[in-house]
Every structure is written in structure tokens, then in C-alpha cells.
Design a protein around this motif. Structure first.
Motif, short mmCIF file in Angstrom:
data_model
loop_
_atom_site.label_atom_id
_atom_site.label_comp_id
_atom_site.label_asym_id
_atom_site.label_seq_id
_atom_site.Cartn_x
_atom_site.Cartn_y
_atom_site.Cartn_z
N ALA A 122 0.77 -1.34 0.01
CA ALA A 122 0.10 -0.06 0.00
C ALA A 122 1.03 1.23 -0.02
CB ALA A 122 -0.93 0.08 0.93
N MET A 123 2.04 1.17 0.72
CA MET A 123 2.83 2.43 0.89
C MET A 123 3.63 2.66 -0.62
SD MET A 123 6.30 3.09 3.05
CE MET A 123 7.31 1.67 2.29
N VAL A 124 3.92 1.56 -1.23
CA VAL A 124 4.60 1.63 -2.77
C VAL A 124 3.38 2.24 -3.40
CG1 VAL A 124 5.35 0.68 -4.62
CG2 VAL A 124 6.22 -0.08 -2.14
N GLN A 125 2.08 1.69 -3.34
CA GLN A 125 1.31 2.26 -4.28
C GLN A 125 0.87 3.78 -4.30
OE1 GLN A 125 -2.81 0.61 -3.80
NE2 GLN A 125 -3.23 1.11 -5.81
N ARG A 126 0.82 4.18 -2.87
CA ARG A 126 0.72 5.61 -2.59
C ARG A 126 1.53 6.57 -3.01
NH1 ARG A 126 -1.09 3.52 2.44
NH2 ARG A 126 0.98 4.41 3.28
N ARG A 127 2.94 5.99 -2.84
CA ARG A 127 3.95 6.92 -3.06
C ARG A 127 4.45 7.08 -4.46
NH1 ARG A 127 8.54 6.32 1.95
NH2 ARG A 127 7.26 6.91 3.58
N GLY A 128 4.22 5.99 -5.13
CA GLY A 128 4.32 5.93 -6.63
C GLY A 128 3.19 6.39 -7.46
N ALA A 129 2.09 6.71 -7.06
CA ALA A 129 0.75 7.14 -7.66
C ALA A 129 1.02 8.25 -8.61
CB ALA A 129 -0.32 7.20 -6.76
N HIS A 130 1.75 9.51 -8.02
CA HIS A 130 1.80 10.48 -8.90
C HIS A 130 3.20 10.64 -9.66
CE1 HIS A 130 -1.51 11.72 -6.78
NE2 HIS A 130 -1.01 11.52 -5.46
N LEU A 131 3.99 9.47 -9.71
CA LEU A 131 5.31 9.53 -10.36
C LEU A 131 5.01 9.03 -11.98
CD1 LEU A 131 7.59 8.00 -7.76
CD2 LEU A 131 7.20 10.36 -8.30
N ASP A 132 6.06 9.03 -12.73
CA ASP A 132 5.94 8.70 -14.10
C ASP A 132 6.76 7.72 -14.32
OD1 ASP A 132 4.34 10.62 -14.66
OD2 ASP A 132 5.77 12.28 -14.83
N GLY A 133 6.53 7.00 -15.60
CA GLY A 133 7.61 5.97 -16.06
C GLY A 133 7.62 4.64 -15.07
N GLU A 134 8.68 4.11 -14.79
CA GLU A 134 8.76 2.95 -14.21
C GLU A 134 8.13 2.98 -12.75
OE1 GLU A 134 12.61 1.15 -14.60
OE2 GLU A 134 12.59 0.75 -16.58
N ALA A 135 8.40 3.74 -12.07
CA ALA A 135 7.94 4.07 -10.71
C ALA A 135 6.44 3.87 -10.64
CB ALA A 135 8.46 5.45 -10.10
N ALA A 136 5.75 4.61 -11.57
CA ALA A 136 4.25 4.55 -11.92
C ALA A 136 3.73 3.22 -12.15
CB ALA A 136 3.61 5.47 -12.73
N GLU A 137 4.61 2.45 -12.93
CA GLU A 137 4.10 1.26 -13.37
C GLU A 137 4.47 0.12 -12.01
OE1 GLU A 137 2.95 -2.50 -15.44
OE2 GLU A 137 2.64 -0.30 -15.58
N LEU A 138 5.42 0.44 -11.14
CA LEU A 138 5.54 -0.43 -10.14
C LEU A 138 4.50 -0.09 -9.12
CD1 LEU A 138 7.49 -2.31 -8.34
CD2 LEU A 138 8.89 -0.26 -7.62
N ALA A 139 4.33 1.12 -8.94
CA ALA A 139 3.01 1.50 -8.06
C ALA A 139 1.54 0.84 -8.36
CB ALA A 139 2.79 3.01 -8.05
N ARG A 140 1.57 0.86 -9.91
CA ARG A 140 0.27 0.17 -10.28
C ARG A 140 0.16 -1.41 -9.93
NH1 ARG A 140 -1.46 -3.06 -14.27
NH2 ARG A 140 0.72 -2.99 -15.15
N LEU A 141 1.35 -2.03 -10.13
CA LEU A 141 1.70 -3.49 -9.84
C LEU A 141 1.49 -3.89 -8.43
CD1 LEU A 141 4.51 -4.39 -12.25
CD2 LEU A 141 1.96 -5.12 -12.54
N ALA A 142 2.04 -2.71 -7.62
CA ALA A 142 1.63 -3.08 -6.08
C ALA A 142 0.58 -2.90 -5.82
CB ALA A 142 2.57 -1.93 -5.65
N GLY A 143 -0.39 -2.05 -6.36
CA GLY A 143 -1.77 -1.81 -5.82
C GLY A 143 -2.52 -3.16 -6.34
N GLU A 144 -2.26 -3.73 -7.77
CA GLU A 144 -2.93 -5.08 -8.15
C GLU A 144 -2.36 -6.38 -7.11
OE1 GLU A 144 -2.19 -5.79 -11.88
OE2 GLU A 144 -3.22 -4.05 -12.95
N GLN A 145 -1.40 -6.28 -6.65
CA GLN A 145 -1.08 -7.35 -5.72
C GLN A 145 -1.52 -7.27 -4.30
OE1 GLN A 145 0.41 -10.13 -7.00
NE2 GLN A 145 0.26 -8.94 -8.90
N GLU A 146 -1.60 -6.10 -3.88
CA GLU A 146 -2.17 -5.79 -2.69
C GLU A 146 -3.70 -6.27 -2.53
OE1 GLU A 146 -3.75 -2.31 0.54
OE2 GLU A 146 -3.07 -1.95 -1.69
#
Length: 246
Positions: free
Chosen positions: A75-99
Motif C-alpha cells: 500500500a505504501m509503494v502504491q501511494r508513493r508512486g501513484a503520482h510519479l511517471d515511468g517505471e515508478a508509476a508502473e511499479l505502483a500500479r503493480l503493487a496496488g494490484e498485488q495488494e
């Protein structure tokens, strides 16, 4: 019933009282047998209930531990990466799905599968290309539902992780994607040391389920099959095969 049979044998002539007694003893025997059967079934049901309660308590304990650690990190990864771009945003999206999937799993519900739009499996596999990993794919798109494509990609990633972990930095790997007659086949081959006979079964017994769950489990859930060909000193080939709707 034994007493009734003895009564019939001893008495030369049966009286109405003897017939009544014989019938009563017969009914009593049937009733006792029925009660004994019900008692055995009740004991079995009680045992199953005790086992289910124990399993439920263990699942709740694991769920609390996962909630306090893994879910909070995702959840923390999703929140912190939600407003970023590139690979960080993709990582946040995947973290949200896995959560969401993990939360549904520990809650005792099957994760909801969303078909979503189709994606090109080639694009997912291209993400694994590197100096030591070569990707070969058809010239035309290999379109699959997004969930299916991601699961295949994750299984390929797990196979490549095994190559890197057990093969060393000098080992090369080749990923070959093929689509023919409604069947998608992905082969992951390496020139590493190979897998000793019985090593996979031993790893599963030791609780190391990288191949059993991350590869075989994922593809089996999709209705596909996995074949692993390896010999000491001759590398390893992992073939993922999945029948898809045309």
C-alpha cells in the motif's frame, strides 16, 4: 436377535407373546445399529469441524501477520508512486494490484479476475531483454487478455530469476515466443549448469516453491502446461504452453 433365534429353536410352538418378543428384539437390534451409525457419523463431523476451526485460526493468524507487513508495504509503494511517471508509476500500479489480490486471498476469497483489454505479449517479454537475455518473437502481435499475458510474463520472469540465481553471471538465456493454431508457447532456455535429477522435488519438500508455484502454478491456473528439460552440464529449458481462444 441371537436371543430371538434361540427362543425359536427351543420352543416347539411359538405363541403370540413369543412372536411379539421376537419382533421387539429385531426392532431393537435395528435401532441400536442405526444409533451406532449415527454416533460414528457425528464423531467424524465433529473431527472435521475441529480441523476446520484449527485451519481457520491459522489462516487468521497468517492474515494478521501479512496485514501488518506485506500489505502495508504494498500500500505504501502504491501511494508513493501513484503520482510519479515511468517505471515508478508502473511499479505502483503493480503493487496496488498485488495488494488487492493478496488481501482477497488472506480474506478467504478468490481474487477477482478481470479480463480487461488485450495486450501484446511481446511487449511484456521484451521487458526482460538484457545483455544476457535474448528475446525472439513473431513479427505480428500476440494478443492475449491482460491478466493472462501478465501471468505468463510473471512465469517467464520467475524462470529467468532461477537462471540468474543458480547459473551465475556468465550464463546466457534465450526466450522464444511462438503462436500457432491457437496455442501460445514460450520457451526459456539457458546454457547454465542444468538441474540435477530430483532437485526440483527436493526443493518443493524444503518449501522452496519457485518452480512449483511461480511457474507451474501460474500456468496451471490458466489451463496450460509446463515442461522442464534439463541435465547436469547441459543447461535447462522451460517450456510454457497455453491454448488460447482464437
Amino acid at each position: 436377535m441371537v436371543v430371538g433365534a434361540a427362543d425359536v429353536t427351543v420352543r416347539p410352538n411359538l405363541t403370540p407373546a413369543s412372536n411379539t418378543g421376537l419382533m421387539l428384539m429385531l426392532l431393537a437390534g435395528v435401532a441400536v445399529g442405526h444409533v451406532a451409525r449415527l454416533a460414528a457419523e457425528s464423531e467424524q463431523r465433529l473431527q472435521r469441524a475441529v480441523e476446520l476451526e484449527a485451519a481457520t485460526r491459522e489462516r487468521e493468524r497468517l492474515a494478521r501477520g501479512i496485514h501488518d507487513s506485506v500489505l502495508q508495504v504494498l500500500a505504501m509503494v502504491q501511494r508513493r508512486g501513484a503520482h510519479l511517471d515511468g517505471e515508478a508509476a508502473e511499479l505502483a500500479r503493480l503493487a496496488g494490484e498485488q495488494e488487492a489480490a493478496l488481501r482477497a486471498l488472506v480474506g478467504g476469497r478468490a481474487p477477482r479476475q478481470r479480463a480487461g483489454p488485450e495486450v501484446d505479449l511481446r511487449a511484456i517479454l521484451d521487458g526482460y531483454a538484457s545483455a544476457s537475455v535474448s528475446i525472439a518473437a513473431p513479427a505480428t502481435p500476440v494478443k492475449l487478455p491482460a491478466t493472462v499475458a501478465r501471468e505468463i510474463g510473471a512465469a517467464v520472469g520467475a524462470a529467468l530469476d532461477n537462471v540468474a540465481r543458480h547459473g551465475g553471471s556468465d550464463v546466457r538465456a534465450w526466450v522464444l515466443l511462438e503462436e500457432e493454431a491457437g496455442t501460445v508457447t514460450v520457451s526459456v532456455r539457458d546454457d547454465g549448469p542444468g538441474i540435477p535429477a530430483g532437485r526440483l522435488a527436493q526443493a518443493a519438500e524444503e518449501g522452496r516453491l519457485g518452480v512449483a508455484q511461480s511457474i507451474r502454478g501460474r500456468i496451471a491456473d490458466l489451463g496450460g502446461s509446463v515442461e522442464i528439460i534439463s541435465a547436469p552440464g547441459e543447461g535447462t529449458e522451460v517450456e510454457l504452453r497455453l491454448r488460447v481462444t482464437e
